[in-house]
Design an enzyme around this catalytic site. Structure first.
Site, PDB file in Angstrom:
ATOM      1  N   SER A   1      51.054  32.512  42.301  1.00 61.83           N
ATOM      2  CA  SER A   1      49.987  32.667  43.293  1.00 61.83           C
ATOM      3  C   SER A   1      50.202  31.668  44.433  1.00 61.83           C
ATOM      4  CB  SER A   1      48.631  32.408  42.631  1.00 61.83           C
ATOM      5  OG  SER A   1      47.582  32.574  43.540  1.00 61.83           O
TER       6      SER A   1
ATOM      7  N   THR B   1      54.904  40.908  36.413  1.00 63.54           N
ATOM      8  CA  THR B   1      53.754  40.144  36.912  1.00 63.54           C
ATOM      9  C   THR B   1      52.956  40.930  37.946  1.00 63.54           C
ATOM     10  OG1 THR B   1      54.911  38.068  36.483  1.00 63.54           O
ATOM     11  CG2 THR B   1      53.089  37.984  38.047  1.00 63.54           C
TER      12      THR B   1
ATOM     13  N   LYS C   1      44.225  28.166  40.191  1.00 57.50           N
ATOM     14  CA  LYS C   1      43.008  28.334  40.975  1.00 57.50           C
ATOM     15  C   LYS C   1      41.768  28.514  40.101  1.00 57.50           C
ATOM     16  CE  LYS C   1      45.316  30.241  45.049  1.00 57.50           C
ATOM     17  NZ  LYS C   1      46.689  30.025  44.595  1.00 57.50           N
TER      18      LYS C   1
ATOM     19  N   GLU D   1      66.377  47.533  38.976  1.00 53.30           N
ATOM     20  CA  GLU D   1      65.266  47.094  38.138  1.00 53.30           C
ATOM     21  C   GLU D   1      65.585  47.424  36.685  1.00 53.30           C
ATOM     22  OE1 GLU D   1      62.243  46.009  36.040  1.00 53.30           O
ATOM     23  OE2 GLU D   1      62.295  45.457  38.173  1.00 53.30           O
TER      24      GLU D   1
ATOM     25  N   CYS E   1      42.679  61.520  27.650  1.00 57.18           N
ATOM     26  CA  CYS E   1      43.587  62.162  28.603  1.00 57.18           C
ATOM     27  C   CYS E   1      45.059  61.876  28.326  1.00 57.18           C
ATOM     28  CB  CYS E   1      43.249  61.738  30.034  1.00 57.18           C
ATOM     29  SG  CYS E   1      43.566  59.985  30.400  1.00 57.18           S
TER      30      CYS E   1
ATOM     31  N   CYS F   1      41.584  63.468  33.449  1.00 56.23           N
ATOM     32  CA  CYS F   1      40.953  62.210  33.038  1.00 56.23           C
ATOM     33  C   CYS F   1      39.488  62.255  33.451  1.00 56.23           C
ATOM     34  CB  CYS F   1      41.657  61.024  33.703  1.00 56.23           C
ATOM     35  SG  CYS F   1      40.866  59.430  33.414  1.00 56.23           S
TER      36      CYS F   1
ATOM     37  N   SER G   1      45.556  38.775  39.156  1.00 53.89           N
ATOM     38  CA  SER G   1      44.148  38.855  39.558  1.00 53.89           C
ATOM     39  C   SER G   1      43.870  39.865  40.650  1.00 53.89           C
ATOM     40  CB  SER G   1      43.668  37.475  40.027  1.00 53.89           C
ATOM     41  OG  SER G   1      43.867  36.500  39.027  1.00 53.89           O
ATOM     42  N   ALA G   2      44.913  40.392  41.297  1.00 55.82           N
ATOM     43  CA  ALA G   2      44.790  41.416  42.339  1.00 55.82           C
ATOM     44  C   ALA G   2      44.028  40.916  43.563  1.00 55.82           C
ATOM     45  CB  ALA G   2      44.132  42.679  41.779  1.00 55.82           C
TER      46      ALA G   2
ATOM     47  N   HIS H   1      44.714  36.444  48.834  1.00 57.97           N
ATOM     48  CA  HIS H   1      44.169  35.107  49.105  1.00 57.97           C
ATOM     49  C   HIS H   1      44.110  34.817  50.600  1.00 57.97           C
ATOM     50  CE1 HIS H   1      43.996  33.750  44.939  1.00 57.97           C
ATOM     51  NE2 HIS H   1      45.147  34.368  44.742  1.00 57.97           N
TER      52      HIS H   1
END
Length: 479
Positions: A335, A40, A249, A31, A439, A397, A45-46, A49
């Site tokens: 997506s 990405t 979408k 990576e 924090c 936090c 949108s997490a 589907h």
């Protein structure tokens, strides 16, 4: 020589590394950034589907429905935030009513379970805050929400625990065919490998062209978002979509697994390094979202962000072996890529097996993980945790109730973060109203102390995002 090199540490690459770690073989993920999940995978949108949108017979359709079930299973085993809350696709006129029925038929062909077309009255019973102009909706109960970066991190951590390798800060600059495989140059080092799997997201065309004939080009398409405070998190109970179009979408409104409300995205062509938000883009998102849910209070927005879709000329995922034997692509993943990733990974493992990779299962494969989340513990569990480790009693936090003990846990897991946002992705510190304003400095101190590095070496996120560059003045000095 290793068996497999995976290029790219997004959710697809991490899913494949996890699946390969089930077997007695050597797998290395390279990576270019200083952490996994920073492309990405962290900016979408997490949504998990259901699978009614992809056209029947496509890879998208098959991987989406299979992946929907796998994501739920993996999140339970690996202790990743996930909720199966279902989704609604809203229609606002007769033409969209027909599209809702078309999506129902498409989902039925794809094998999506439990769908139902709802009347306007049924929609408002389920979601009182949606627009009174809604005429019907498609309900898909198998849809869900997830923390995508936590899923990728959990998969990578568990793979490392099972013997796989992750090489960070290792940008691939060359892939050369050699006898029996390939020589991958990454981060200035050379890795000889039998197989290469390209999961490099928006840069997958560049990686493909290093070793295989040019067959596709990735163009970036940007989506911009609002993330709203938890005060807006219960405005809707399901993922609220509008009817899809050719560009995506549509703008959605959804709770997040962390209790916020997410709104977006739009769809605009962009450069591959363009992650900026714009006034016009966010105004469009706001206008479209208010059509679905008129009472959203955008004054409670705590963050705006943008992510990039990896579009290609082909309206489907590009998954499989190329003309260059031993070189595989996982490309064009937009997506429902997040949902599909675990299913894609399992299929690519099968393809690698057919191509000659020996798949001998490990008897000692670890497929479970547990993370302490102090704010979710009962009073008794909190007391027990603090008795075992007093640092669980030190709140760092305040917005998200994240403790020093949790941060230290993250810094000593199999794939430790090296940046403030790396800790944020694992623990949630800095995700609240102040967005790390209080924090952040304390988290930076803890990272430096635990990793034994100078505090100025701790980045905000990626390499080059320095928080401290030097002293501003010298005190107590006399001549």
């Amino acid at each position: 020589m290793v068996d497999v090199v995976i290029v790219g540490g997004g959710v697809c690459g991490c899913s494949l590394l996890y699946e390969l770690s089930r077997y007695k073989l050597s797998a290395v993920l390279v990576e270019k950034e200083n952490d996994v999940s920073v492309g990405t995978t962290k900016a979408n949108s997490a949504i998990v589907h259901a699978g009614y949108d992809p056209h029947p017979g496509t890879k998208m359709a098959r991987y989406n429905v299979e992946g929907n079930a796998l994501v739920k299973e993996l999140c339970e085993k690996l202790d990743v935030p996930y909720q199966q809350i279902g989704s609604l696709v809203l229609a606002f006129d007769a033409d969209q009513d027909a599209l809702v029925r078309e999506l129902f038929d498409r989902g039925t062909q794809n094998g999506v379970p439990g769908m139902k077309v709802l009347s306007a009255e049924e929609v408002r019973e389920m979601e009182p805050n949606v627009s009174p102009e809604v005429t019907s909706a498609l309900y898909a109960p198998s849809a869900g929400i997830v923390s995508p970066w936590e899923l990728a991190i959990a998969l990578a951590e568990t793979a490392v625990k099972n013997g796989a390798q992750v090489e960070l800060n290792s940008e691939v600059t060359a892939i050369q065919p050699i006898d029996g495989g390939f020589r991958v140059t990454a981060g200035g080092k050379e890795i000889d490998t039998r197989f290469v799997v390209n999961a490099a997201g928006i840069w997958s065309d560049k990686i493909n062209d290093m070793a295989a004939p040019h067959t596709f080009t990735v163009s970036a398409n940007k989506g911009e978002y609002f993330l709203l405070d938890k005060s807006q998190g219960t405005l809707v109970n399901h993922v609220i979509f509008q009817c899809p179009s050719k560009v995506g979408k549509g703008v959605l409104v959804s709770p997040t697994v962390h209790g916020n409300l997410i709104v977006g995205p739009n769809a605009e062509d962009a450069e591959k390094d363009d992650l900026g938000t714009t006034g016009d883009g966010l105004a469009f998102v706001r206008k479209m979202a208010l059509r679905s849910v008129p009472d959203i209070n955008f004054r409670d927005s705590i963050r705006n962000f943008a992510g990039l879709r990896a579009n290609t000329e082909i309206d489907d995922f590009l998954v499989g072996e190329t003309e260059q034997k031993g070189f595989f692509n996982i490309a064009g993943i937009k997506s429902p890529g997040l949902t599909s990733a675990p299913a894609i990974a399992r299929d690519v493992v099968r393809m690698l097996g057919k191509a000659g990779l020996t798949l001998d299962p490990k008897e000692t494969f670890v497929d479970e993980r547990h993370v302490v989340r102090f704010k979710h513990l009962s009073h008794e569990e909190r007391a027990a945790a603090i008795a075992k480790n007093p640092l669980y009693g030190q709140i760092v936090c305040r917005c998200e109730t994240i403790t020093e003990g949790e941060i230290i846990d993250a810094l000593h897991r199999p794939l430790p973060p090296c940046s403030i946002d790396g800790v944020k992705r694992r623990c949630g510190s800095g995700m609240g109203r102040c967005q790390g304003g209080f924090c952040g400095p304390r988290v930076q101190q803890i990272i430096a102390r635990e990793l034994g590095i100078p505090q100025e070496a701790v980045m905000m996120d990626r390499a080059g995002t320095a928080v401290i560059t030097g002293e501003t003045k010298m005190g107590g000095r006399t001549e």
